[in-house]
Design a protein around this motif. Sequence first.
Motif, short mmCIF file in Angstrom:
data_model
loop_
_atom_site.label_atom_id
_atom_site.label_comp_id
_atom_site.label_asym_id
_atom_site.label_seq_id
_atom_site.Cartn_x
_atom_site.Cartn_y
_atom_site.Cartn_z
N ALA A 119 0.82 -1.18 -0.16
CA ALA A 119 0.03 -0.18 -0.06
C ALA A 119 1.24 1.45 0.08
O ALA A 119 0.89 2.07 -0.87
CB ALA A 119 -1.01 -0.28 1.46
N GLU A 122 1.96 1.27 -3.65
CA GLU A 122 1.01 2.30 -4.53
C GLU A 122 1.10 3.52 -4.56
O GLU A 122 0.53 4.64 -5.69
CB GLU A 122 0.15 1.52 -4.31
CG GLU A 122 0.07 -0.10 -4.76
CD GLU A 122 0.58 0.15 -6.49
OE1 GLU A 122 -0.11 0.78 -7.02
OE2 GLU A 122 0.93 -1.19 -6.97
N GLY A 128 -1.77 4.82 -6.24
CA GLY A 128 -2.39 5.56 -5.33
C GLY A 128 -1.99 7.09 -4.90
O GLY A 128 -1.62 8.30 -4.18
N PHE A 136 -5.84 -1.02 -0.57
CA PHE A 136 -5.23 -1.72 -1.31
C PHE A 136 -5.47 -3.15 -1.12
O PHE A 136 -5.41 -3.40 0.60
CB PHE A 136 -3.68 -1.51 -0.88
CG PHE A 136 -3.05 -2.08 -1.86
CD1 PHE A 136 -2.87 -2.46 -3.14
CD2 PHE A 136 -2.42 -4.03 -0.95
CE1 PHE A 136 -1.99 -2.65 -3.96
CE2 PHE A 136 -1.66 -4.67 -1.70
CZ PHE A 136 -1.55 -4.28 -3.37
N ILE A 269 -7.38 -0.12 -4.91
CA ILE A 269 -6.79 -0.28 -5.19
C ILE A 269 -6.79 -2.32 -5.54
O ILE A 269 -6.40 -2.64 -4.21
CB ILE A 269 -5.05 0.35 -5.44
CG1 ILE A 269 -5.85 2.00 -5.22
CG2 ILE A 269 -4.06 -0.32 -6.25
CD1 ILE A 269 -4.45 3.02 -4.75
N ALA A 306 -3.91 -2.61 -9.49
CA ALA A 306 -1.73 -2.36 -9.05
C ALA A 306 -1.12 -1.15 -10.24
O ALA A 306 -1.58 -2.63 -11.50
CB ALA A 306 -2.13 -2.86 -7.86
#
Length: 326
Positions: A119, A122, A128, A136, A269, A306
């Motif tokens: 996470a 990202e 993200g 995530f 995501i 992702a």
Amino acid sequence: MMNLNSVVLGIDLGGTKILSAAVDRQGKVLCRDLTPTPVASGHPGVIEAIKESAGRAIGHKPFDTKAVGLAAAGLVESAGGIVHTSPNLPGWTDVSITQELARTFGKPVFIINDAHAAAIGELKYGAGRGCRHFIFITLSTGIGGGLVLDGKIYEGFSGFGGEIGHMVIDDDGPECACGNRGCWEMLASGKALEREARRRIASGEPTSILSYCRPEPERAQIDCLNAKTIHTAAVNGDILALELIKRHAYYVGVGLANIVNIFNPERVIIGGGLSNIGDLLLKPAIEEAARRAFKQPFKGVRFMKAELGADAGVIGAAALAWNHVM
């Protein structure tokens, strides 16, 4: 000023592989090493394998290594540098892994849960970026989660937050390794898809799924099927494979609806190997979530794939280390 060769060492420790990489401040992987995880040798053998993998990743490159970031599956206490338990690392109980690695590398070592690491990766370098509220999800052998709330990774009071794979969605469902029944992971993970495929094939349902399996020595053909096998059969029109993915999408969607209702995220995501099935799985899953979630938060959420793929954990672990040394 840091020189151009300044890096951190990112390490992603999983139940089957160890990925080590030198990562620069822009999140670029400059070199890497991938090696099997010797789980049977216990935590001393795994820690030794981490050291060897890291050494191969860095090699004799002219890097100025600033720190080490380690991502590991399971209940990870970041502040204490401890892996309390891990479903992928049998026999690991309260292992103080960062202390030993710090002695070896002579650098500070920071640890975090692998889904949390992904996470962070990202957030800084992937899907993200620019988003302050996202969830995530890694749909893989199991299901992991990382919560980014108000622009920061949320780990909870003790660092164990985000275990979305263990929310119960069917209290009469199959027993999970965590001791509960009907966890999302037991119904919507890659392992769950494979288990249901084996059950239905063993019951005699006609299918071409096994014809797409790659035979392995000393393993029955039915034991060689995986999510990719099922996906390939579905793309080629196999009725059972299509039914299996449709059923799976239902359970994925139920979990997504819960996430939308609880967190009201801007983005969800989705990564992990199962996400590679693409629209065949994700489109009906999102449609199921739409039927179940509150209308207003669902209208505002954006479901995204992702971007960092298999490197998400190692890049996120590196980002964690950079956060401490920059």
